[in-house]
Design a protein around this motif. Sequence first.
Motif, PDB file in Angstrom:
ATOM      1  N   HIS A   1      30.051  76.574 -22.099  1.00  0.00           N
ATOM      2  CA  HIS A   1      29.101  75.941 -21.188  1.00  0.00           C
ATOM      3  C   HIS A   1      28.302  77.000 -20.430  1.00  0.00           C
ATOM      4  O   HIS A   1      28.690  78.167 -20.344  1.00  0.00           O
ATOM      5  CB  HIS A   1      29.818  75.036 -20.188  1.00  0.00           C
ATOM      6  CG  HIS A   1      30.167  73.689 -20.727  1.00  0.00           C
ATOM      7  ND1 HIS A   1      31.087  73.518 -21.732  1.00  0.00           N
ATOM      8  CD2 HIS A   1      29.721  72.442 -20.403  1.00  0.00           C
ATOM      9  CE1 HIS A   1      31.201  72.220 -22.004  1.00  0.00           C
ATOM     10  NE2 HIS A   1      30.377  71.556 -21.220  1.00  0.00           N
TER      11      HIS A   1
ATOM     12  N   SER B   1      30.719  65.969 -15.284  1.00  0.00           N
ATOM     13  CA  SER B   1      31.268  66.518 -16.512  1.00  0.00           C
ATOM     14  C   SER B   1      31.987  65.427 -17.304  1.00  0.00           C
ATOM     15  O   SER B   1      32.675  64.582 -16.738  1.00  0.00           O
ATOM     16  CB  SER B   1      32.238  67.653 -16.195  1.00  0.00           C
ATOM     17  OG  SER B   1      31.563  68.722 -15.562  1.00  0.00           O
TER      18      SER B   1
ATOM     19  N   ARG C   1      23.953  77.666 -27.552  1.00  0.00           N
ATOM     20  CA  ARG C   1      25.332  77.971 -27.170  1.00  0.00           C
ATOM     21  C   ARG C   1      25.941  79.020 -28.081  1.00  0.00           C
ATOM     22  O   ARG C   1      26.693  79.876 -27.626  1.00  0.00           O
ATOM     23  CB  ARG C   1      26.179  76.701 -27.178  1.00  0.00           C
ATOM     24  CG  ARG C   1      25.719  75.689 -26.130  1.00  0.00           C
ATOM     25  CD  ARG C   1      26.735  74.614 -25.873  1.00  0.00           C
ATOM     26  NE  ARG C   1      26.288  73.701 -24.833  1.00  0.00           N
ATOM     27  CZ  ARG C   1      27.043  72.773 -24.270  1.00  0.00           C
ATOM     28  NH1 ARG C   1      28.303  72.627 -24.647  1.00  0.00           N
ATOM     29  NH2 ARG C   1      26.557  71.976 -23.334  1.00  0.00           N
TER      30      ARG C   1
ATOM     31  N   SER D   1      28.114  67.520 -18.374  1.00  0.00           N
ATOM     32  CA  SER D   1      28.546  68.791 -17.786  1.00  0.00           C
ATOM     33  C   SER D   1      27.461  69.854 -17.783  1.00  0.00           C
ATOM     34  O   SER D   1      27.441  70.722 -16.911  1.00  0.00           O
ATOM     35  CB  SER D   1      29.784  69.314 -18.518  1.00  0.00           C
ATOM     36  OG  SER D   1      29.554  69.369 -19.918  1.00  0.00           O
ATOM     37  N   SER D   2      26.546  69.809 -18.740  1.00  0.00           N
ATOM     38  CA  SER D   2      25.461  70.796 -18.751  1.00  0.00           C
ATOM     39  C   SER D   2      24.561  70.653 -17.542  1.00  0.00           C
ATOM     40  O   SER D   2      23.881  71.604 -17.152  1.00  0.00           O
ATOM     41  CB  SER D   2      24.642  70.670 -20.044  1.00  0.00           C
ATOM     42  OG  SER D   2      24.217  69.340 -20.244  1.00  0.00           O
TER      43      SER D   2
END
Length: 251
Positions: free
Chosen positions: A230, A74, A154, A33-34
Amino acid sequence: MVGAVTIFAAAVLNATAPATAEVAGTYVSIGESSAAGPFFGRQLDPLGCFRSDRNYAHLTAEALGLTLRDASCSGAAINDMYVAQSLLFDAANIPQLDAVTEDATIVSVDIGINDYVAGGWSASALAPKLDALLDDIRARAPHATVFVMGKFQRLRAGGCFPRVPLPPDLAEQYYQGIQALNALLAERAAVHDAIFVDVYPASIGHDACAPEDIRWVEGVLPESPAQPMHTNEVGHYQEALLLIDAIRAHA
């Protein structure tokens, strides 16, 4: 804000591209997903991948005039590089390595978090999977320059409860986990003659604890379109700039 970011990002990225692209060829993006960019921009098929047309791969290809094959999805783990990934809506994403073929000149790999967490936050369990994946990419695309993408900050050390409503011990695990994963990704990239794109230093202070106007990563309750915890659209724009610099330096 998001619409303005999109227009601004497109203008600046286009300005970085010379009249004749410095880097010709085919760029393949694989990862989790990143890399995919869930919940901002236009979400591309298959919809269960939550893959944005404004993720860093798309922005990079646009700026450098590259042909893009974006197989990122993702929820992907390293196993999904080899087998079809089951998705919502009775859909599936291709085995991502199917996109990596002999004509590829650039491959970016953005993977590891899902395997790392599922494996008990163990770098030793993840390392052989990364080694095999990088070997397989090299075998499929022998002429490509391979870029292993690092991970953004994050959360800062200890988190910022209650702004991001995670207890300090869990926030610290996030913080330490990203540090350990980045160290492993850099180490395995070097072993396999790949380029590690160290995006972490630029992201310090732009984590989920930061004010909205400078935040690249959203928190548990996003204030800009993004999956919780995210990268948002601004973060993907910043990551594209870092990748563009790496490509121009090495490809």
